[in-house]
Design a protein around this motif. Sequence first.
Motif, short mmCIF file in Angstrom:
data_model
loop_
_atom_site.label_atom_id
_atom_site.label_comp_id
_atom_site.label_asym_id
_atom_site.label_seq_id
_atom_site.Cartn_x
_atom_site.Cartn_y
_atom_site.Cartn_z
N GLU A 13 -20.79 -27.63 -33.32
CA GLU A 13 -20.61 -27.43 -31.84
C GLU A 13 -19.12 -27.11 -31.33
N ARG A 40 -22.28 -20.67 -18.57
CA ARG A 40 -21.17 -21.65 -19.24
C ARG A 40 -20.43 -22.37 -18.39
N THR A 45 -26.34 -24.15 -21.69
CA THR A 45 -26.21 -23.39 -23.15
C THR A 45 -27.33 -22.34 -23.60
N ARG A 49 -26.82 -18.38 -24.44
CA ARG A 49 -27.48 -17.85 -25.70
C ARG A 49 -28.32 -16.80 -25.29
#
Length: 66
Positions: A13, A40, A45, A49
């Motif tokens: 990460e 963000r 997260t 994505r």
Amino acid sequence: MSIREEAPVVPAECTPKLEPVPVPECDVCELLAKDREDARANGHTLTVRSCNAVIAGHPHQRKSDQ
């Protein structure tokens, strides 16, 4: 006997990942890039994505193509 240095282990990460680049003048990309940065900034997260997946997979249409 030789001394061997081991590379430091970096958690996954913490490593930078490449993201899809928004196509210039694509309305969808512009909106998704903004949503991605907002997500963000707020630590979402999964939304980051999701935006990346849509940017990478949609057929890009430029404003001039309309």
